[in-house]
Write a protein that holds these residues in place. Structure first.
Motif, short mmCIF file in Angstrom:
data_model
loop_
_atom_site.label_atom_id
_atom_site.label_comp_id
_atom_site.label_asym_id
_atom_site.label_seq_id
_atom_site.Cartn_x
_atom_site.Cartn_y
_atom_site.Cartn_z
N GLN A 1 25.40 -6.35 9.72
CA GLN A 1 25.69 -5.68 11.03
C GLN A 1 27.07 -5.60 11.31
O GLN A 1 27.54 -4.51 11.89
CB GLN A 1 24.95 -6.66 12.25
CG GLN A 1 23.53 -6.79 11.98
CD GLN A 1 23.12 -7.92 12.87
OE1 GLN A 1 23.76 -8.93 13.22
NE2 GLN A 1 21.89 -7.68 13.59
N ARG B 1 28.29 -2.61 9.29
CA ARG B 1 27.59 -1.15 9.78
C ARG B 1 27.92 -0.76 11.30
O ARG B 1 28.25 0.31 11.27
CB ARG B 1 26.14 -1.17 9.70
CG ARG B 1 25.10 -0.13 10.05
CD ARG B 1 23.78 -0.30 9.81
NE ARG B 1 23.19 -1.47 10.67
CZ ARG B 1 23.00 -2.71 10.22
NH1 ARG B 1 22.79 -3.04 9.11
NH2 ARG B 1 22.17 -3.47 11.15
N SER B 2 27.92 -1.57 12.18
CA SER B 2 28.49 -1.27 13.33
C SER B 2 29.68 -1.50 14.01
O SER B 2 29.85 -0.61 14.87
CB SER B 2 27.49 -2.16 14.24
OG SER B 2 25.98 -2.21 14.04
#
Length: 292
Positions: A183, A186-187
């Motif tokens: 996460q 990706r974010s």
């Protein structure tokens, strides 16, 4: 106080010396250009008759346009595959799982070390031996494979360097918020790194476009090969190569301009709200907040 960030402003003697060096450099450049032009003119390579074939539709449809189509097709497909492979390997090299990290490192270092032409030739004969593609697509498949593997490995290093260049506090803050590694990558990390990596990525994509010319070794029809064919057929090598060079420069310039516009748009979209807008949001979200 006069001066620049890197050095002091030149004095009178330095300005005269710089002017003399500049004049001499320009004169030598003009002399070399004149000598080259004279030699080409004496060989008859710059006469109007040598340029006339480019005014006919037959030359373009038979030679130039198929080469442009082959170059753009191989470059476009290779760029898409290389970006996907590069981001996959780049993220894999930063994985917290040791086997994945080591496997990606071995793949990246191997394909960075092997010359592009070797990979093209190997893929070409491998596909031909196992009859993977039709004969008319073998050369294209070989070129795409070689360009994808090599440039994917290079882009993986660009991705890794871009993510590692971010402040370490970004990942630490994400970990403190309870985000997992995937996460966080990706974010938070990848969206920020892409903006800073874009100029280097564009340079590598231009390399992909130019390296399609290597494919002539496996009979791939591309722009430079077709330019030499035109020169051989019409006896106008210099005009043919000048036209091909102009086409390559135009395509590279268009790609660079598109990437520059994309980079500016991405940078604008990641800017925070203006002070007045932020204050308005704060007042709207907290009606009882005190405004100083």
């Amino acid at each position: 106080m006069s001066g620049t960030v890197l050095f002091d402003a030149p004095g009178p003697r330095a300005r005269v010396r710089n002017m003399v060096v500049s004049v001499i450099t320009v004169a030598i450049t003009v002399l070399i250009a004149w000598v080259v032009y004279s030699r080409l003119e004496a060989k008859g390579q710059l006469t109007a008759a040598k340029w006339e074939p480019f005014l006919t539709a037959n030359l373009w449809t038979t030679y130039v346009l198929p080469g442009v189509q082959g170059t753009l097709t191989a470059a476009a497909v290779s760029i898409v595959f290389a970006l996907a492979l590069g981001f996959l390997l780049g993220v894999g090299r930063m994985s917290t799982i040791s086997p994945i990290r080591w496997a990606c490192a071995v793949i990246v270092e191997f394909f960075r070390a092997v010359p592009v032409l070797i990979m093209m030739i190997f893929a070409y004969f491998l596909y031909a031996f196992y009859d993977v593609f039709a004969s008319e697509h073998l050369a294209l498949a070989g070129v795409i494979t070689g360009l994808t593997l090599y440039n994917g490995a290079v882009i993986a290093e660009i991705v890794r360097a871009g993510v590692n260049a971010l402040p370490r506090g970004q990942a630490e803050a994400a970990s403190a918020l309870g985000l997992r590694w995937g996460q966080t990558m990706r974010s938070i990390l990848l969206p920020q790194a892409i903006t800073s990596m874009l100029p280097v990525l564009v340079s590598q994509l231009v390399v992909v476009l130019k390296d399609t010319a290597i494919g002539y070794q496996i009979t791939f029809v591309e722009m430079v090969r077709q330019g030499t064919v035109v020169g051989s057929s019409y006896g106008n090598y210099i005009p043919a190569l000048i036209v091909i060079a102009a086409l390559m420069i135009s395509v590279n310039f268009a790609l660079s301009s598109l990437a520059t516009r994309l980079e500016r748009r991405m940078r604008r979209s990641r800017r925070g709200p203006a002070p007045l807008e932020a204050e308005a949001v704060e007042q709207e979200g907290a009606p009882g907040a005190k405004v100083v």
